[in-house]
Every structure is written in structure tokens, then in C-alpha cells.
Write a protein that holds these residues in place. Structure first.
Motif, PDB file in Angstrom:
ATOM      1  N   ASN A 119       0.852  -1.180   0.000  1.00 49.75           N
ATOM      2  CA  ASN A 119       0.000   0.000   0.000  1.00 49.75           C
ATOM      3  C   ASN A 119       0.893   1.236   0.000  1.00 49.75           C
ATOM      4  O   ASN A 119       1.457   1.612   1.030  1.00 49.75           O
ATOM      5  CB  ASN A 119      -0.922  -0.012   1.222  1.00 49.75           C
ATOM      6  CG  ASN A 119      -2.128   0.889   1.031  1.00 49.75           C
ATOM      7  OD1 ASN A 119      -2.021   1.949   0.423  1.00 49.75           O
ATOM      8  ND2 ASN A 119      -3.276   0.466   1.546  1.00 49.75           N
ATOM      9  N   ILE A 120       1.018   1.837  -1.171  1.00 56.45           N
ATOM     10  CA  ILE A 120       1.908   2.977  -1.354  1.00 56.45           C
ATOM     11  C   ILE A 120       1.096   4.260  -1.314  1.00 56.45           C
ATOM     12  O   ILE A 120       0.148   4.430  -2.090  1.00 56.45           O
ATOM     13  CB  ILE A 120       2.670   2.890  -2.702  1.00 56.45           C
ATOM     14  CG1 ILE A 120       3.397   1.555  -2.815  1.00 56.45           C
ATOM     15  CG2 ILE A 120       3.634   4.060  -2.841  1.00 56.45           C
ATOM     16  CD1 ILE A 120       4.468   1.340  -1.794  1.00 56.45           C
ATOM     17  N   HIS A 121       1.444   5.151  -0.406  1.00 50.02           N
ATOM     18  CA  HIS A 121       0.759   6.425  -0.315  1.00 50.02           C
ATOM     19  C   HIS A 121       1.311   7.416  -1.340  1.00 50.02           C
ATOM     20  O   HIS A 121       2.446   7.282  -1.818  1.00 50.02           O
ATOM     21  CB  HIS A 121       0.884   6.995   1.088  1.00 50.02           C
ATOM     22  CG  HIS A 121       0.315   6.102   2.149  1.00 50.02           C
ATOM     23  ND1 HIS A 121      -1.021   5.760   2.194  1.00 50.02           N
ATOM     24  CD2 HIS A 121       0.900   5.458   3.197  1.00 50.02           C
ATOM     25  CE1 HIS A 121      -1.241   4.964   3.214  1.00 50.02           C
ATOM     26  NE2 HIS A 121      -0.090   4.752   3.840  1.00 50.02           N
ATOM     27  N   THR A 122       0.518   8.418  -1.658  1.00 50.14           N
ATOM     28  CA  THR A 122       0.883   9.385  -2.688  1.00 50.14           C
ATOM     29  C   THR A 122       2.117  10.190  -2.304  1.00 50.14           C
ATOM     30  O   THR A 122       2.840  10.674  -3.165  1.00 50.14           O
ATOM     31  CB  THR A 122      -0.315  10.303  -2.992  1.00 50.14           C
ATOM     32  OG1 THR A 122      -1.379   9.482  -3.482  1.00 50.14           O
ATOM     33  CG2 THR A 122       0.011  11.362  -4.015  1.00 50.14           C
ATOM     34  N   TYR A 123       2.358  10.335  -1.024  1.00 47.02           N
ATOM     35  CA  TYR A 123       3.634  10.909  -0.582  1.00 47.02           C
ATOM     36  C   TYR A 123       4.115  10.188   0.663  1.00 47.02           C
ATOM     37  O   TYR A 123       3.322   9.597   1.408  1.00 47.02           O
ATOM     38  CB  TYR A 123       3.538  12.416  -0.340  1.00 47.02           C
ATOM     39  CG  TYR A 123       2.462  12.886   0.615  1.00 47.02           C
ATOM     40  CD1 TYR A 123       2.562  12.696   1.992  1.00 47.02           C
ATOM     41  CD2 TYR A 123       1.340  13.557   0.135  1.00 47.02           C
ATOM     42  CE1 TYR A 123       1.585  13.156   2.862  1.00 47.02           C
ATOM     43  CE2 TYR A 123       0.354  14.019   0.998  1.00 47.02           C
ATOM     44  CZ  TYR A 123       0.483  13.810   2.359  1.00 47.02           C
ATOM     45  OH  TYR A 123      -0.486  14.267   3.221  1.00 47.02           O
ATOM     46  N   GLY A 124       5.433  10.167   0.849  1.00 45.15           N
ATOM     47  CA  GLY A 124       6.016   9.602   2.053  1.00 45.15           C
ATOM     48  C   GLY A 124       6.188   8.102   2.062  1.00 45.15           C
ATOM     49  O   GLY A 124       6.477   7.517   3.107  1.00 45.15           O
ATOM     50  N   SER A 125       6.027   7.430   0.916  1.00 49.35           N
ATOM     51  CA  SER A 125       6.229   5.984   0.828  1.00 49.35           C
ATOM     52  C   SER A 125       7.422   5.684  -0.082  1.00 49.35           C
ATOM     53  O   SER A 125       7.921   6.556  -0.790  1.00 49.35           O
ATOM     54  CB  SER A 125       4.979   5.282   0.281  1.00 49.35           C
ATOM     55  OG  SER A 125       3.903   5.328   1.203  1.00 49.35           O
ATOM     56  N   VAL A 126       7.846   4.414  -0.071  1.00 52.54           N
ATOM     57  CA  VAL A 126       8.932   3.955  -0.929  1.00 52.54           C
ATOM     58  C   VAL A 126       8.393   2.864  -1.849  1.00 52.54           C
ATOM     59  O   VAL A 126       7.711   1.935  -1.400  1.00 52.54           O
ATOM     60  CB  VAL A 126      10.111   3.413  -0.103  1.00 52.54           C
ATOM     61  CG1 VAL A 126      11.201   2.855  -1.021  1.00 52.54           C
ATOM     62  CG2 VAL A 126      10.680   4.506   0.794  1.00 52.54           C
ATOM     63  N   PHE A 127       8.682   2.974  -3.143  1.00 49.76           N
ATOM     64  CA  PHE A 127       8.213   2.007  -4.121  1.00 49.76           C
ATOM     65  C   PHE A 127       9.136   0.796  -4.186  1.00 49.76           C
ATOM     66  O   PHE A 127      10.359   0.939  -4.065  1.00 49.76           O
ATOM     67  CB  PHE A 127       8.130   2.657  -5.508  1.00 49.76           C
ATOM     68  CG  PHE A 127       7.023   3.653  -5.652  1.00 49.76           C
ATOM     69  CD1 PHE A 127       5.774   3.259  -6.094  1.00 49.76           C
ATOM     70  CD2 PHE A 127       7.237   4.989  -5.347  1.00 49.76           C
ATOM     71  CE1 PHE A 127       4.750   4.178  -6.234  1.00 49.76           C
ATOM     72  CE2 PHE A 127       6.224   5.923  -5.484  1.00 49.76           C
ATOM     73  CZ  PHE A 127       4.975   5.506  -5.928  1.00 49.76           C
ATOM     74  N   PRO A 128       8.590  -0.392  -4.414  1.00 47.12           N
ATOM     75  CA  PRO A 128       9.429  -1.593  -4.518  1.00 47.12           C
ATOM     76  C   PRO A 128      10.478  -1.490  -5.615  1.00 47.12           C
ATOM     77  O   PRO A 128      11.593  -2.003  -5.470  1.00 47.12           O
ATOM     78  CB  PRO A 128       8.414  -2.702  -4.817  1.00 47.12           C
ATOM     79  CG  PRO A 128       7.128  -2.211  -4.277  1.00 47.12           C
ATOM     80  CD  PRO A 128       7.156  -0.719  -4.473  1.00 47.12           C
ATOM     81  N   GLU A 129      10.140  -0.835  -6.720  1.00 42.38           N
ATOM     82  CA  GLU A 129      11.095  -0.727  -7.824  1.00 42.38           C
ATOM     83  C   GLU A 129      12.098   0.402  -7.641  1.00 42.38           C
ATOM     84  O   GLU A 129      12.994   0.589  -8.463  1.00 42.38           O
ATOM     85  CB  GLU A 129      10.363  -0.540  -9.160  1.00 42.38           C
ATOM     86  CG  GLU A 129       9.614   0.781  -9.294  1.00 42.38           C
ATOM     87  CD  GLU A 129       8.180   0.695  -8.828  1.00 42.38           C
ATOM     88  OE1 GLU A 129       7.372   1.529  -9.275  1.00 42.38           O
ATOM     89  OE2 GLU A 129       7.861  -0.202  -8.028  1.00 42.38           O
ATOM     90  N   GLY A 130      11.919   1.153  -6.559  1.00 43.09           N
ATOM     91  CA  GLY A 130      12.872   2.218  -6.271  1.00 43.09           C
ATOM     92  C   GLY A 130      12.233   3.589  -6.299  1.00 43.09           C
ATOM     93  O   GLY A 130      11.327   3.868  -7.083  1.00 43.09           O
ATOM     94  N   GLY A 131      12.680   4.436  -5.418  1.00 41.64           N
ATOM     95  CA  GLY A 131      12.220   5.813  -5.390  1.00 41.64           C
ATOM     96  C   GLY A 131      11.124   6.046  -4.377  1.00 41.64           C
ATOM     97  O   GLY A 131      10.361   5.143  -4.025  1.00 41.64           O
ATOM     98  N   LYS A 132      11.061   7.268  -3.885  1.00 40.00           N
ATOM     99  CA  LYS A 132      10.031   7.683  -2.936  1.00 40.00           C
ATOM    100  C   LYS A 132       8.834   8.263  -3.675  1.00 40.00           C
ATOM    101  O   LYS A 132       8.933   8.653  -4.847  1.00 40.00           O
ATOM    102  CB  LYS A 132      10.606   8.744  -1.990  1.00 40.00           C
ATOM    103  CG  LYS A 132      11.587   8.221  -0.977  1.00 40.00           C
ATOM    104  CD  LYS A 132      12.293   9.348  -0.242  1.00 40.00           C
ATOM    105  CE  LYS A 132      11.334  10.315   0.428  1.00 40.00           C
ATOM    106  NZ  LYS A 132      12.060  11.331   1.219  1.00 40.00           N
TER     107      LYS A 132
END
Length: 359
Positions: A119-132
Motif C-alpha cells: 500500500n503505497i501512499h501518494t507521498y512519504g512511501s517507498v516504491f518496490p522498484e525504487g524511489g520515494k
């Protein structure tokens, strides 16, 4: 390669919530062919932005660019994108991605907002493939195609933006818990969320809509929004007794740790429902006396952001019912002043940042 830069208002410490964000460049999430890039034209200011900037819900991974009520036009589409095309006007709410797998207990039944796997939030999260993930107080935003929602042509962007979080946060519990003909509904807290809740409750057909706030100052506004009654809890010592057992459903948008919770629960009819959507910094609510629940079989639950399908449903409903939020447009360049005004309770009832260079 894109000929534009990802820049926005960045917070780098808790004091950023006091109007100390700095404009700067950031690196968006790693591009995938399922993504779209959006040129941001509007972004609503949500209370969640302030919670995140000041690390109110736990330590924030600074720098952070907040804003999850985003509207803009698509300027880049991945090769796998089927839902959108260049130039489409879309909105992005508080969720940037879920696992979206067919065997996910939540995503497989259209409950992406409750996905426990990713569950990735629109801000403040980290994506599995890289990057915030970076939000919409910015010039551009990158997101998975599934979480970019087409805005109806009849809806102005400044009205659509605050619906992407503020609107859906209250539309969903009202719709999901039976707001409609024959029901009496109370809305606790009439601010950015609450003003939407009053309008949606009335548009959904509730027989009686009651606005509930501390002081009488908002009474005229709340009645203009469509409420049938208004309760000022700090100006009437007998409010809890006068209105006891009068409501089928109460939606609470406030996040005060000292709210009169048991008195609010006492407003609810036997078997009725109390839904909490406001989230205080420490995540704690006032204690509930178990006998308050036992004597009336009151149900207490919560509701947060909702999936893209229900956001789209809400936008179409708002157009059909001519729901017009009370917004004040603020220049994106003055975002620091706008969040200070928001924290000061000056919004009537939602601020929307306008990126004038993209209009």
C-alpha cells in the motif's frame, strides 16, 4: 527523455508544517511503463499534509513533498497504459499503488485502499522498484495509471481536487453505512471534511442531516450547506441530553483527543453506527465506556481513503447532484502561507493551490 523537471515544496523537518517548506528539485519514483506523468494544475490542502510534515503520525522520511488532492493533465504515458492518453485531465488521491494481484484478498474485490501487501501512499512511501513518492505541491507528479482517475468534463479542477481525499473520505462511510431516505445523520466537525459530509449526506437522501461543532459561529454556513439542524456543543450544556438517541449514523471528522466521545455515541439510536474518519497525531481517541455500547448496541468503526472505482463513482455523483465544494484558491507560490492559514482554522472550507504557470 522528458523536457520538464520535478520540483515542488519540500519539507525537511517537523517545523516545515509551520510554513518553512523550501522549493526544490526531487527525483520521482522510478519510471515504469504502467505510469503516467501529470502536469499539476491544482492541489487541495488536506489536514494529512500537516500531520505528515510535522511527523505527527510517526517519523517522516524527509525530504517530503506533500499533497494528495492532485488534478492536472497527462504529459507522458507508459507503453502499458490503456486507461489514459496524453492531455487527459485526471486526479490523484491519497493512494499511489497497491499490489493489484488477482490473489490479493483486498485488491481482487475492489478494496485496493486496504491492500496489506503493498500500500503505497501518494507521498512519504517507498516504491518496490525504487524511489520515494512525492505529492502534489509540485509542478509534476508520477503515478500508476490505475490510481489516476479521469475528471468529469463538467467538474472544474478546483472542485475536483479536494474531492480526491476530502470528498471520498466522507462519501464512502456515508454510502457504505446506509445514508439515505429514512435516515438521520450527524456530522461531527464542519471543516474541510465535514462540509463535504453535510452536502453528500443531503444529496444521498437522508431525511435529517445535523451538523455538530463546538461553537455556534458556523451555524449559518452549515445550514446553507444543506443541514437541517445544528448542534453547538460548547454553547449548550444540555446538547447531549436533548439529542440523545436521535441519529442513525454519525460520521466524525475531528481528530481531537479530548472530544466528548461517549456523548457523541449517546446521540445514536439503538443499533446505529459511529464512523471515525479524523486521525489525531498520536492515533489515540478518548476512551469509550463499554456500557455506552452495551445499552444501545452501537457499532463503532473507522474509514479511510477508498479505491479508484469509488472515487470515480463519487465524482459522477457530485456532478449529477450539482455538489459544489466551498473552496478558496491560493497560488502554489504561496503554499507556506496557505498551510499556516489552514492550521489556524481559517479555511472556509478547503484551500486549493493553483499552479498558475500550468493553466
Amino acid at each position: 527523455m522528458a523536457n520538464y523537471k520535478f520540483e515542488g515544496w519540500l519539507g525537511d523537518k517537523p517545523e516545515s508544517a509551520g510554513g518553512q517548506m523550501q522549493w526544490g528539485a526531487f527525483e520521482p519514483k522510478t519510471w515504469t511503463e504502467d505510469d503516467v506523468d501529470i502536469k499539476v494544475t491544482h492541489c487541495g490542502i488536506c489536514g494529512s499534509d500537516l500531520h505528515m510534515l510535522r511527523s505527527g503520525w510517526g517519523p517522516t522520511d524527509y525530504p517530503c513533498c506533500v499533497g494528495h488532492e492532485i488534478v492536472g493533465t497527462i504529459v507522458r504515458v507508459g507503453k502499458n497504459v490503456k486507461q489514459h492518453k496524453l492531455g487527459d485531465r485526471v486526479g490523484v488521491g491519497a493512494q499511489a499503488r497497491s499490489c493489484m494481484q488477482a490473489d490479493c484478498p483486498d485488491c481482487s474485490v475492489g478494496q485496493e485502499s486496504y491492500c496489506k501487501r503493498s500500500n503505497i501512499h501518494t507521498y512519504g512511501s517507498v516504491f518496490p522498484e525504487g524511489g520515494k513518492s512525492y505529492g502534489g505541491y509540485a509542478d509534476y507528479h508520477r503515478v500508476n495509471q490505475h490510481f489516476a482517475i479521469k475528471i468529469p468534463d463538467a467538474m472544474p479542477s478546483e472542485h475536483a481536487a479536494p474531492m480526491m481525499c476530502g470528498g471520498i473520505t466522507v462519501y464512502s462511510p456515508l454510502k457504505n453505512h446506509g445514508c439515505g431516505p429514512g435516515k438521520s445523520v450527524g456530522i461531527v466537525g464542519v471543516g474541510g471534511l465535514g462540509h463535504f459530509a453535510v452536502m453528500f449526506a443531503k444529496a444521498l437522501g437522508a431525511d435529517k442531516v445535523v451538523g455538530i461543532s463546538r461553537r455556534a459561529a458556523k451555524r449559518d454556513d452549515v445550514l446553507k450547506l444543506g443541514a437541517d439542524e445544528y448542534i453547538a456543543t460548547a454553547d449548550d450544556n444540555d446538547w447531549a441530553q436533548k439529542h440523545a438517541g436521535s441519529l442513525d449514523l454519525v460520521v466524525s471528522t475531528v481528530s481531537a483527543t479530548n472530544m466528548p466521545m461517549n456523548e457523541y455515541l449517546g446521540l445514536i439510536k439503538t443499533g446505529g453506527t459511529f464512523v471515525q474518519v479524523g486521525a489525531p497525531d498520536n492515533g489515540e481517541l478518548p476512551p469509550i465506556n463499554i456500557f455506552t455500547l452495551l445499552v444501545s448496541a452501537v457499532k463503532v468503526t473507522g474509514s479511510a481513503i477508498r479505491p479508484p472505482a469509488q472515487i470515480k463513482e463519487m465524482l459522477d455523483f457530485a456532478v449529477a447532484k450539482n455538489i459544489v465544494p466551498w473552496v478558496e484558491k491560493r497560488p502554489m507560490a504561496e503554499a507556506n502561507k496557505a498551510i499556516v492559514d489552514m492550521e489556524g482554522g481559517n479555511a472556509r472550507y478547503r484551500y486549493v493551490l493553483v499552479n498558475e504557470k500550468h493553466l
